[in-house]
Scaffold this motif. Structure first.
Motif, PDB file in Angstrom:
ATOM      1  N   LEU A  36       8.661  34.758   6.790  1.00 46.35           N
ATOM      2  CA  LEU A  36       9.939  35.209   6.255  1.00 46.35           C
ATOM      3  C   LEU A  36      10.936  34.054   6.200  1.00 46.35           C
ATOM      4  CD1 LEU A  36      10.245  38.608   8.163  1.00 46.35           C
ATOM      5  CD2 LEU A  36       9.789  38.326   5.716  1.00 46.35           C
ATOM      6  N   SER A  37      10.944  33.250   7.257  1.00 38.89           N
ATOM      7  CA  SER A  37      11.836  32.098   7.297  1.00 38.89           C
ATOM      8  C   SER A  37      11.499  31.097   6.204  1.00 38.89           C
ATOM      9  CB  SER A  37      11.755  31.435   8.674  1.00 38.89           C
ATOM     10  OG  SER A  37      12.600  30.311   8.754  1.00 38.89           O
ATOM     11  N   ALA A  38      10.215  30.898   5.958  1.00 40.62           N
ATOM     12  CA  ALA A  38       9.777  29.952   4.938  1.00 40.62           C
ATOM     13  C   ALA A  38      10.198  30.386   3.541  1.00 40.62           C
ATOM     14  CB  ALA A  38       8.266  29.775   5.006  1.00 40.62           C
ATOM     15  N   ARG A  39      10.446  31.683   3.375  1.00 36.70           N
ATOM     16  CA  ARG A  39      10.914  32.187   2.075  1.00 36.70           C
ATOM     17  C   ARG A  39      12.423  32.076   1.930  1.00 36.70           C
ATOM     18  NH1 ARG A  39       7.070  37.180   0.178  1.00 36.70           N
ATOM     19  NH2 ARG A  39       8.716  37.310  -1.413  1.00 36.70           N
ATOM     20  N   GLY A  40      13.073  31.464   2.914  1.00 33.51           N
ATOM     21  CA  GLY A  40      14.500  31.197   2.820  1.00 33.51           C
ATOM     22  C   GLY A  40      15.399  32.191   3.513  1.00 33.51           C
ATOM     23  N   TYR A  41      14.823  33.078   4.342  1.00 32.89           N
ATOM     24  CA  TYR A  41      15.619  34.101   5.014  1.00 32.89           C
ATOM     25  C   TYR A  41      15.870  33.717   6.466  1.00 32.89           C
ATOM     26  CZ  TYR A  41      14.880  36.944   0.915  1.00 32.89           C
ATOM     27  OH  TYR A  41      14.879  37.402  -0.377  1.00 32.89           O
ATOM     28  N   ARG A  42      17.027  34.152   6.962  1.00 34.80           N
ATOM     29  CA  ARG A  42      17.340  33.940   8.366  1.00 34.80           C
ATOM     30  C   ARG A  42      16.683  35.051   9.176  1.00 34.80           C
ATOM     31  NH1 ARG A  42      23.454  33.587  10.752  1.00 34.80           N
ATOM     32  NH2 ARG A  42      23.738  35.040   9.011  1.00 34.80           N
ATOM     33  N   ILE A  43      15.942  34.673  10.182  1.00 33.72           N
ATOM     34  CA  ILE A  43      15.314  35.664  11.051  1.00 33.72           C
ATOM     35  C   ILE A  43      15.948  35.598  12.435  1.00 33.72           C
ATOM     36  CG2 ILE A  43      13.128  35.590   9.785  1.00 33.72           C
ATOM     37  CD1 ILE A  43      11.984  34.062  12.265  1.00 33.72           C
ATOM     38  N   ALA A  44      15.961  36.731  13.104  1.00 42.19           N
ATOM     39  CA  ALA A  44      16.405  36.775  14.493  1.00 42.19           C
ATOM     40  C   ALA A  44      15.227  36.421  15.394  1.00 42.19           C
ATOM     41  CB  ALA A  44      16.921  38.164  14.831  1.00 42.19           C
ATOM     42  N   ARG A  45      15.524  35.694  16.443  1.00 43.57           N
ATOM     43  CA  ARG A  45      14.512  35.332  17.430  1.00 43.57           C
ATOM     44  C   ARG A  45      14.947  35.861  18.786  1.00 43.57           C
ATOM     45  NH1 ARG A  45      11.384  31.403  14.795  1.00 43.57           N
ATOM     46  NH2 ARG A  45      12.460  30.437  13.012  1.00 43.57           N
ATOM     47  N   ALA A  46      13.996  36.297  19.590  1.00 38.73           N
ATOM     48  CA  ALA A  46      14.325  36.868  20.888  1.00 38.73           C
ATOM     49  C   ALA A  46      15.138  35.873  21.713  1.00 38.73           C
ATOM     50  CB  ALA A  46      13.048  37.259  21.629  1.00 38.73           C
ATOM     51  N   GLY A  47      16.240  36.342  22.255  1.00 42.87           N
ATOM     52  CA  GLY A  47      17.124  35.514  23.050  1.00 42.87           C
ATOM     53  C   GLY A  47      18.222  34.830  22.257  1.00 42.87           C
ATOM     54  N   GLN A  48      18.183  34.919  20.942  1.00 43.54           N
ATOM     55  CA  GLN A  48      19.154  34.236  20.091  1.00 43.54           C
ATOM     56  C   GLN A  48      20.477  34.988  20.038  1.00 43.54           C
ATOM     57  OE1 GLN A  48      17.942  34.027  16.003  1.00 43.54           O
ATOM     58  NE2 GLN A  48      19.511  32.527  15.444  1.00 43.54           N
ATOM     59  N   ARG A  49      21.567  34.236  20.063  1.00 44.97           N
ATOM     60  CA  ARG A  49      22.902  34.781  19.855  1.00 44.97           C
ATOM     61  C   ARG A  49      23.403  34.331  18.495  1.00 44.97           C
ATOM     62  NH1 ARG A  49      22.642  34.166  25.456  1.00 44.97           N
ATOM     63  NH2 ARG A  49      23.654  35.832  26.641  1.00 44.97           N
ATOM     64  N   VAL A  50      23.800  35.300  17.681  1.00 44.62           N
ATOM     65  CA  VAL A  50      24.302  35.019  16.337  1.00 44.62           C
ATOM     66  C   VAL A  50      25.798  35.288  16.314  1.00 44.62           C
ATOM     67  CG1 VAL A  50      24.151  35.629  13.901  1.00 44.62           C
ATOM     68  CG2 VAL A  50      22.084  35.652  15.321  1.00 44.62           C
ATOM     69  N   ALA A  51      26.571  34.297  15.898  1.00 43.72           N
ATOM     70  CA  ALA A  51      28.027  34.441  15.854  1.00 43.72           C
ATOM     71  C   ALA A  51      28.432  35.434  14.768  1.00 43.72           C
ATOM     72  CB  ALA A  51      28.672  33.091  15.602  1.00 43.72           C
ATOM     73  N   LEU A  52      29.453  36.223  15.066  1.00 41.01           N
ATOM     74  CA  LEU A  52      29.988  37.220  14.141  1.00 41.01           C
ATOM     75  C   LEU A  52      31.436  36.880  13.810  1.00 41.01           C
ATOM     76  CD1 LEU A  52      28.787  40.434  16.032  1.00 41.01           C
ATOM     77  CD2 LEU A  52      27.618  39.305  14.126  1.00 41.01           C
ATOM     78  N   VAL A  53      31.874  37.311  12.641  1.00 38.83           N
ATOM     79  CA  VAL A  53      33.297  37.216  12.335  1.00 38.83           C
ATOM     80  C   VAL A  53      34.026  38.326  13.086  1.00 38.83           C
ATOM     81  CG1 VAL A  53      32.870  36.169  10.091  1.00 38.83           C
ATOM     82  CG2 VAL A  53      33.094  38.645  10.268  1.00 38.83           C
ATOM     83  N   ASP A  54      35.305  38.120  13.323  1.00 38.05           N
ATOM     84  CA  ASP A  54      36.081  39.126  14.029  1.00 38.05           C
ATOM     85  C   ASP A  54      36.145  40.416  13.227  1.00 38.05           C
ATOM     86  OD1 ASP A  54      36.539  37.269  15.973  1.00 38.05           O
ATOM     87  OD2 ASP A  54      38.649  36.945  15.473  1.00 38.05           O
ATOM     88  N   PRO A  55      36.159  41.564  13.890  1.00 41.26           N
ATOM     89  CA  PRO A  55      36.281  42.839  13.166  1.00 41.26           C
ATOM     90  C   PRO A  55      37.551  42.887  12.329  1.00 41.26           C
ATOM     91  CG  PRO A  55      35.723  43.199  15.472  1.00 41.26           C
ATOM     92  CD  PRO A  55      36.059  41.758  15.341  1.00 41.26           C
ATOM     93  N   SER A  56      37.458  43.591  11.208  1.00 37.05           N
ATOM     94  CA  SER A  56      38.612  43.790  10.342  1.00 37.05           C
ATOM     95  C   SER A  56      39.462  44.937  10.864  1.00 37.05           C
ATOM     96  CB  SER A  56      38.148  44.107   8.910  1.00 37.05           C
ATOM     97  OG  SER A  56      37.359  43.074   8.388  1.00 37.05           O
ATOM     98  N   PRO A  57      40.704  45.023  10.425  1.00 36.80           N
ATOM     99  CA  PRO A  57      41.539  46.175  10.803  1.00 36.80           C
ATOM    100  C   PRO A  57      40.865  47.478  10.375  1.00 36.80           C
ATOM    101  CG  PRO A  57      42.878  44.470   9.793  1.00 36.80           C
ATOM    102  CD  PRO A  57      41.445  44.055   9.608  1.00 36.80           C
ATOM    103  N   LEU A  58      41.165  48.540  11.086  1.00 38.96           N
ATOM    104  CA  LEU A  58      40.544  49.826  10.814  1.00 38.96           C
ATOM    105  C   LEU A  58      40.879  50.336   9.427  1.00 38.96           C
ATOM    106  CD1 LEU A  58      41.111  51.727  14.190  1.00 38.96           C
ATOM    107  CD2 LEU A  58      38.977  50.787  13.311  1.00 38.96           C
ATOM    108  N   ARG A  59      39.898  50.964   8.801  1.00 38.84           N
ATOM    109  CA  ARG A  59      40.147  51.653   7.550  1.00 38.84           C
ATOM    110  C   ARG A  59      40.950  52.930   7.799  1.00 38.84           C
ATOM    111  NH1 ARG A  59      34.770  51.600   7.677  1.00 38.84           N
ATOM    112  NH2 ARG A  59      34.755  53.857   7.478  1.00 38.84           N
ATOM    113  N   ALA A  60      41.567  53.433   6.770  1.00 41.84           N
ATOM    114  CA  ALA A  60      42.398  54.626   6.907  1.00 41.84           C
ATOM    115  C   ALA A  60      41.610  55.840   7.364  1.00 41.84           C
ATOM    116  CB  ALA A  60      43.100  54.921   5.594  1.00 41.84           C
ATOM    117  N   ASP A  61      40.294  55.874   7.030  1.00 39.12           N
ATOM    118  CA  ASP A  61      39.492  57.049   7.354  1.00 39.12           C
ATOM    119  C   ASP A  61      38.757  56.898   8.681  1.00 39.12           C
ATOM    120  OD1 ASP A  61      37.793  55.069   6.448  1.00 39.12           O
ATOM    121  OD2 ASP A  61      36.448  56.452   5.391  1.00 39.12           O
ATOM    122  N   ALA A  62      38.972  55.820   9.409  1.00 41.37           N
ATOM    123  CA  ALA A  62      38.265  55.617  10.678  1.00 41.37           C
ATOM    124  C   ALA A  62      38.840  56.540  11.744  1.00 41.37           C
ATOM    125  CB  ALA A  62      38.384  54.167  11.126  1.00 41.37           C
ATOM    126  N   GLY A  63      37.993  56.879  12.696  1.00 43.61           N
ATOM    127  CA  GLY A  63      38.430  57.645  13.846  1.00 43.61           C
ATOM    128  C   GLY A  63      38.624  59.101  13.559  1.00 43.61           C
TER     129      GLY A  63
END
Length: 252
Positions: free
Chosen positions: A225-252
């Motif tokens: 899968l990686s050789a086809r150009g895709y990012r794969i998850a590996r056991a033990g790996q931490r992937v950085a995330l962007v901060d959550p966006s403000p809540l949508r009006a319909d949340a909660g």
């Protein structure tokens, strides 16, 4: 504030060498939410955090995703500081399946006198749930019978599909913008799981660029899968995330 998705295991049910597919949402380096709890997940969790999880979300009730809950019961029941405080979040439609597959076996303790759910705080949900001031969306996925598998999303930050066939229209709603998409994907798909050909047929270029693939069948499959150009998850790996966006009006 920093956010990461820490993959504890990335394998399909038979790929035991890769670990049962599960991940931990971390905020500022601390575990916030464990997603799924397979047979070996607690060992990996303890190795990373030296304590049991305080919050668990269950995507569906196949045993490679819930097989560790019996052991978690024993761990929290015999610790009075933890008993009844560990939250288990699950879509309301999964509660009967959790009861049947995990909680209803006679004699949860040999001594008797204990109900399984007394060890936890079961939190059924439908559209989503609140945790530590953040709203998490819950959405249906395509895995076996309808209404038995549900993904999870934190708006603007990430979506975690759990086991699924392709769901582009769902992810367009719950994983827009820069949100990372942790997606079930093997080298070859089947009626219950996504294959790489499905990904390339169903998802546009922009969505494919945000995918991190997990739940593949072997280390060799992951490398393919990686050789086809895709990012794969590996056991033990931490992937950085962007901060959550403000809540949508319909949340909660």
């Amino acid at each position: 504030m920093s956010w990461h998705l820490h993959f504890l295991g990335t394998g399909a049910a038979h790929a035991v060498e890769l670990g049962s597919s599960s991940a931990v949402l971390e905020r500022d380096g601390k575990p916030m939410l464990l997603i799924d709890c397979g047979p070996d997940t607690l060992d990996r969790y303890y190795a990373a955090y030296a304590e049991p999880p305080r919050n668990v979300y269950i995507t569906h009730t196949h045993m490679d995703h819930v097989g560790g809950l019996e052991r978690l019961f024993t761990r929290v029941w015999f610790d009075e500081a933890l008993r009844g405080k560990t939250r288990v979040f699950a879509h309301a439609a999964l509660v009967p399946w959790l009861q049947t597959r995990v909680a209803d076996y006679p004699g949860v303790l040999a001594e008797g006198g204990v109900n399984y759910w007394e060890a936890f705080r079961l939190v059924p949900c439908s559209r989503g749930f609140w945790l530590d001031g953040f709203w998490f969306d819950v959405f249906a996925t395509r895995h076996h019978r309808p209404g038995t598998s549900f993904g999870l999303a934190l708006h603007g930050s990430f979506a975690f599909t759990g086991d699924t066939r392709p769901i582009p229209e769902v992810l367009a709603q719950y994983a827009d913008g820069e949100a990372l998409i942790a997606h079930d994907c093997g080298l070859v798909g089947n009626p219950s799981h996504t294959g790489i050909d499905d990904i390339e047929r169903e998802y546009d270029e922009g969505m494919r660029a945000r995918l991190v693939l997990y739940h593949y069948g072997s280390k060799a499959d992951g490398e393919a899968l990686s050789a086809r150009g895709y990012r794969i998850a590996r056991a033990g790996q931490r992937v950085a995330l962007v901060d959550p966006s403000p809540l949508r009006a319909d949340a909660g």
